[in-house]
Write an enzyme that holds these catalytic residues in place. Structure first.
Site, PDB file in Angstrom:
ATOM      1  CG  HIS A  67      -2.191  -0.873   1.119  1.00  0.00           C
ATOM      2  ND1 HIS A  67      -2.087  -2.430   1.259  1.00  0.00           N
ATOM      3  CD2 HIS A  67      -3.354  -0.813   0.679  1.00  0.00           C
ATOM      4  CE1 HIS A  67      -3.032  -2.836   1.031  1.00  0.00           C
ATOM      5  NE2 HIS A  67      -3.866  -1.893   0.728  1.00  0.00           N
ATOM      6  N   PRO A  68       0.475   2.333  -0.793  1.00  0.00           N
ATOM      7  CG  PRO A  68      -0.897   3.690  -1.904  1.00  0.00           C
ATOM      8  CD  PRO A  68      -0.870   2.299  -1.548  1.00  0.00           C
ATOM      9  CB  SER A  84      -4.394   4.070  -4.352  1.00  0.00           C
ATOM     10  OG  SER A  84      -4.145   2.610  -3.740  1.00  0.00           O
ATOM     11  CD  GLU A  87      -9.559   2.919  -2.253  1.00  0.00           C
ATOM     12  OE1 GLU A  87     -10.038   1.877  -2.728  1.00  0.00           O
ATOM     13  OE2 GLU A  87      -8.332   2.843  -2.004  1.00  0.00           O
ATOM     14  CG  PHE A 119      -1.447   5.656   8.724  1.00  0.00           C
ATOM     15  CD1 PHE A 119      -1.581   5.318  10.036  1.00  0.00           C
ATOM     16  CD2 PHE A 119      -2.469   6.330   7.913  1.00  0.00           C
ATOM     17  CE1 PHE A 119      -2.812   5.819  10.707  1.00  0.00           C
ATOM     18  CE2 PHE A 119      -3.495   6.693   8.552  1.00  0.00           C
ATOM     19  CZ  PHE A 119      -3.955   6.532   9.740  1.00  0.00           C
ATOM     20  CG  MET A 121      -7.964   5.430   7.779  1.00  0.00           C
ATOM     21  SD  MET A 121      -7.749   6.967   8.445  1.00  0.00           S
ATOM     22  CE  MET A 121      -9.418   7.430   8.917  1.00  0.00           C
ATOM     23  CB  ALA A 122     -10.714   1.863   5.211  1.00  0.00           C
TER      24      ALA A 122
END
Length: 165
Positions: A67-68, A84, A87, A119, A121-122
């Site tokens: 994940h970035p 991404s 989002e 980190f 987080m949705a």
């Protein structure tokens, strides 16, 4: 996706669902290999999230690291996956001031230094202020609690992505 899942062969399924979990098609491959596919998104998510939760810790860590950073270098340089990008944009991250981008950079660096992974987080339904507050709060977590939280957030992201299909 309008085609029933049960009609997809393995290659088509992985092509359609391989990026539900960021750069981790192994989850879609295993979901397909478990047998008849449910046509219900919630049941498919349960199957895929169970694969993640039962994966060896090393695979879970690789998934987290796929994940970035939020508002990180990949976002600034336009290197995010389409999902991404949507989002982060939906959370208003692209509207950050220079000071807010610097705050994200500082928090990303502190978080990775403390936990050894980005980190997660949705962010759907959150704004950049809520994300920054969550960053600061979660920096106080134990490493184990934060690892568990990161995996849970990844499963939330996957559910949002499945529902979007």
């Amino acid at each position: 996706m309008t085609q029933p899942l049960a009609t997809l062969d393995r290659q088509a399924f992985v092509r359609a669902f391989g990026d539900i979990y960021e750069h981790s098609p192994w989850i879609a491959e295993q979901a397909f290999d478990q047998g008849p596919l449910p046509d219900d998104v919630e049941q498919l998510h349960q199957r895929m999230s169970a694969i993640v939760l039962s994966a060896p810790r090393g695979l879970q860590l690789a998934l987290i690291n796929a994940h970035p950073d939020l508002a990180g270098k990949a976002a600034v340089q336009g290197e995010l996956t389409d999902a991404s990008k949507r989002e982060q944009s939906g959370a208003g991250i692209h509207q950050c001031s220079a000071e807010e981008f610097q705050r994200f950079t500082t928090l990303n660096e502190a978080y990775k230094a403390r936990f050894g992974f980005p980190f997660i987080m949705a962010v759907k339904g959150s704004d950049r202020y809520q994300i920054l507050a969550a960053f600061e709060q979660r920096l106080a977590h134990s490493a184990e609690a934060e690892f568990t939280c990161a995996v849970a957030e990844i499963n939330k992201i996957a559910l949002f992505r499945l529902r979007a299909l």
